[in-house]
Write an enzyme that holds these catalytic residues in place. Structure first.
Site, mmCIF file in Angstrom:
data_model
loop_
_atom_site.group_PDB
_atom_site.id
_atom_site.type_symbol
_atom_site.label_atom_id
_atom_site.label_comp_id
_atom_site.label_asym_id
_atom_site.label_seq_id
_atom_site.Cartn_x
_atom_site.Cartn_y
_atom_site.Cartn_z
ATOM 1 N N ASN A 39 -4.211 5.341 1.148
ATOM 2 C CA ASN A 39 -3.060 6.128 1.584
ATOM 3 C C ASN A 39 -2.019 6.341 0.489
ATOM 4 O OD1 ASN A 39 -2.696 3.212 2.169
ATOM 5 N ND2 ASN A 39 -0.638 3.825 2.758
ATOM 6 N N HIS A 40 -2.083 5.559 -0.602
ATOM 7 C CA HIS A 40 -1.156 5.741 -1.724
ATOM 8 C C HIS A 40 -1.777 6.558 -2.860
ATOM 9 C CE1 HIS A 40 1.961 3.194 -0.090
ATOM 10 N NE2 HIS A 40 1.114 2.196 0.083
ATOM 11 N N HIS B 117 -4.023 -6.090 2.263
ATOM 12 C CA HIS B 117 -3.730 -7.049 1.190
ATOM 13 C C HIS B 117 -3.849 -8.502 1.638
ATOM 14 C CE1 HIS B 117 -1.224 -3.986 -1.397
ATOM 15 N NE2 HIS B 117 -2.311 -3.450 -0.866
ATOM 16 N N HIS C 102 -6.687 -2.379 2.298
ATOM 17 C CA HIS C 102 -5.367 -1.870 2.695
ATOM 18 C C HIS C 102 -4.362 -2.942 3.090
ATOM 19 C CE1 HIS C 102 -2.138 0.617 4.221
ATOM 20 N NE2 HIS C 102 -2.248 0.075 5.421
ATOM 21 N N ASP D 285 -7.501 -4.644 -3.242
ATOM 22 C CA ASP D 285 -6.431 -3.799 -3.791
ATOM 23 C C ASP D 285 -5.716 -4.448 -4.982
ATOM 24 O OD1 ASP D 285 -7.097 -3.219 -1.083
ATOM 25 O OD2 ASP D 285 -5.313 -1.973 -0.905
ATOM 26 N N GLU E 26 -5.538 1.887 -5.569
ATOM 27 C CA GLU E 26 -4.452 2.759 -5.119
ATOM 28 C C GLU E 26 -3.061 2.169 -5.331
ATOM 29 O OE1 GLU E 26 -3.639 3.573 -1.146
ATOM 30 O OE2 GLU E 26 -3.194 1.475 -0.754
ATOM 31 N N ASN E 27 -2.978 0.878 -5.656
ATOM 32 C CA ASN E 27 -1.679 0.239 -5.941
ATOM 33 C C ASN E 27 -1.585 -0.253 -7.377
ATOM 34 O OD1 ASN E 27 -2.244 -1.091 -2.766
ATOM 35 N ND2 ASN E 27 -0.539 0.293 -3.149
#
Length: 261
Positions: free
Chosen positions: A67-68, A177, A175, A8, A39-40
């Site tokens: 999820n983000h 991290h 997810h 991520d 996603e981040n």
């Protein structure tokens, strides 16, 4: 076929780390194709068209989400026209974007599937049944299939890997991290790791400013999280060597490096 999966990417520091390190990593490990979880990537939550284009310019070939996915609303403006991003496949029918794609690399087809776990996360469609449906169609075209399981619980990720053993070339967790040390080849075919880790601020708590997270734990009051700052970044990834004819993973190697930004 050698595939690099980057953990991520978190915020500006994560993007800078990719910019500074990716080409060297690709050269050192003779990488053919690079996937990153994005996603981040935009300010710590979500992604924008500008940020995606930036990552492609740094050498990332493909992005997965989690999820983000929808946290930055700019994604609604481009995800349906974007052929280098997959969001979790187990979102309901009619959700923008797609959950799987097949791409060509040096005339070899690679299937990529993104799926979101349900333990401690959103109550989406079953990730097991969803990925089984996706993979059964992909296997008609290519034996090389990479699954990004974006999930909280290690048990859910490990279960999916064993569920897909012999069918997926790799099942790679994202997810949390936090990079895990359980990389393995299951049944002489499927590469697995519970979590690839994070590419972002090193002096942080999973990418977030340490003081804000500590304050949240101590006070239990609402706290607005911010991506940590600093001069040091971490680069987390795995390299999977895959037999192009059989789709069998031959080796998985963890990368955990630090870099000044």
């Amino acid at each position: 076929m050698r595939v690099l999966m980057i953990g991520d990417i978190v915020g500006r520091i994560g993007r800078q780390c990719v910019r500074d390190m990716l080409e060297k990593v690709k050269e050192n490990y003779c990488i053919d194709f690079t996937i990153a979880n994005g996603e981040n990537a935009a300010g710590g939550t979500g992604i924008t068209k500008k940020v995606a284009a930036q990552l492609y310019s740094y050498g990332v070939d493909f992005l997965t989400m989690g999820n983000h996915t929808w946290d930055n609303k700019d994604i609604y403006n481009f995800i349906d026209q974007e052929d280098k991003i997959v969001r979790p496949a187990n979102y309901p029918q009619g959700t923008p974007g797609v959950g799987s794609r097949i791409v060509k690399v040096k005339n070899i087809s690679i299937g990529i599937i993104n799926v979101l776990g349900r333990v401690f996360l959103l109550p989406l469609d079953c990730p097991f049944r969803t990925v089984e449906k996706e993979i059964s169609e992909m296997l008609k075209i290519t034996p090389i299939i990479i699954v990004d399981i974006h999930a909280e619980a290690t048990s859910e990720k490990i279960a999916l890997a064993y569920f897909l053993e012999g069918r997926a070339s790799a099942v790679l967790g994202t997810h949390t991290h936090v990079q895990t040390a359980d990389e393995r080849i299951i049944n002489d075919h499927t590469a697995f790791i519970s979590d690839v880790g994070m590419t972002g601020p090193y002096d942080s708590i999973i990418g977030v400013d340490r003081d804000l997270v500590i304050d949240k734990f101590i006070t239990q009051l609402p706290v607005r999280f911010e991506v940590a700052r600093g001069e040091k970044a971490q680069f987390n990834a795995v390299v999977i060597e895959i037999d192009a004819e059989s789709g069998r993973a031959k080796e998985i190697t963890r990368i955990f490096d630090q870099h000044s930004v």
